[in-house]
Design an enzyme around this catalytic site. Structure first.
Site, PDB file in Angstrom:
ATOM      1  N   THR A 104       0.830  -1.200   0.000  1.00  0.00           N
ATOM      2  CA  THR A 104       0.000   0.000   0.000  1.00  0.00           C
ATOM      3  C   THR A 104       0.865   1.250   0.000  1.00  0.00           C
ATOM      4  O   THR A 104       2.077   1.186   0.130  1.00  0.00           O
ATOM      5  CB  THR A 104      -0.940   0.021   1.224  1.00  0.00           C
ATOM      6  OG1 THR A 104      -1.968   0.977   1.001  1.00  0.00           O
ATOM      7  CG2 THR A 104      -0.209   0.356   2.497  1.00  0.00           C
TER       8      THR A 104
ATOM      9  N   LYS B 289      -8.188   2.998   3.325  1.00  0.00           N
ATOM     10  CA  LYS B 289      -7.231   2.650   4.374  1.00  0.00           C
ATOM     11  C   LYS B 289      -6.959   3.817   5.314  1.00  0.00           C
ATOM     12  O   LYS B 289      -6.012   3.786   6.087  1.00  0.00           O
ATOM     13  CB  LYS B 289      -5.920   2.193   3.730  1.00  0.00           C
ATOM     14  CG  LYS B 289      -6.103   1.065   2.734  1.00  0.00           C
ATOM     15  CD  LYS B 289      -4.852   0.867   1.912  1.00  0.00           C
ATOM     16  CE  LYS B 289      -5.179   0.155   0.625  1.00  0.00           C
ATOM     17  NZ  LYS B 289      -4.045   0.132  -0.281  1.00  0.00           N
TER      18      LYS B 289
ATOM     19  N   GLY C 129      -4.090   6.462   9.023  1.00  0.00           N
ATOM     20  CA  GLY C 129      -4.056   5.508   7.934  1.00  0.00           C
ATOM     21  C   GLY C 129      -3.207   4.325   8.335  1.00  0.00           C
ATOM     22  O   GLY C 129      -2.411   4.413   9.267  1.00  0.00           O
TER      23      GLY C 129
ATOM     24  N   SER D  21       4.668   0.075   1.026  1.00  0.00           N
ATOM     25  CA  SER D  21       5.700  -0.164   0.017  1.00  0.00           C
ATOM     26  C   SER D  21       5.888   1.019  -0.916  1.00  0.00           C
ATOM     27  O   SER D  21       6.991   1.255  -1.406  1.00  0.00           O
ATOM     28  CB  SER D  21       5.375  -1.419  -0.782  1.00  0.00           C
ATOM     29  OG  SER D  21       4.099  -1.297  -1.382  1.00  0.00           O
TER      30      SER D  21
END
Length: 174
Positions: free
Chosen positions: A4, A36, A48, A127
């Protein structure tokens, strides 16, 4: 944490957090429009997550309980969450990271007991976080874009680089 991109920013009196919408299971995309991020404590705090969804939702609930217990004091709530996360045998196994911010503070919280308050008022996890962070730093230094615009454009850049990030972006602002 892979899978994400979460990016939060305090910039010119505004606070924004954004996420991509992609959810993956190993190397397969299983959802394109996940949410998220969320507003908390009467829309005064943005948060988040990156990592396991179930673990992150558990942490969101715990953090919201801390906010209620400490009357919205974000700093105290973050510290108490990190202490619980580190010390509790069940919580310690949760695989997630949180980005938490309001108009005064910006934090990254991890299960290792880490609480990081970045110097530049930018939080980036997941990531695609490093790519979004680099773009965000450039935009804050070299543009007149708003916090929301910077978050959106930075995540778009990350989505062009990170295979675990898409351009279905959700943004919240204070």
């Amino acid at each position: 944490m892979i899978g994400t991109t979460i990016l939060g920013l305090r910039h010119h009196g505004k606070v924004a957090i954004g996420c991509d919408g992609q959810v993956t299971n190993n190397n397969v995309v299983i959802k394109h429009t996940a949410r998220k991020i969320r507003k908390m404590y009467d829309n005064q705090i943005l948060a988040g997550f990156a990592g396991s969804t179930a673990d992150a939702l558990t942490l969101f609930e715990r953090f919201e309980a801390k906010l209620e217990a400490f009357s919205g004091n974000i700093s105290r709530s973050v510290v108490e969450l990190a202490k619980d996360w580190r010390q509790d045998k069940v919580l310690r196994r949760l695989e997630a990271m949180l980005a938490i911010l309001n108009k005064e503070h910006v934090y990254i919280v991890s299960g290792g007991g880490d609480i990081v308050e970045p110097d530049d008022d930018i939080v980036a996890i997941g990531s695609g976080g490093p790519y979004a962070l680099a773009a965000c730093r450039a935009f804050t230094r070299c543009s007149d874009l708003s916090a929301t615009q910077i978050v959106e454009e930075s995540i778009k850049i990350a989505s062009g680089i990170c295979i675990y990030t898409n351009s279905e972006i959700v943004i919240e602002e204070l």
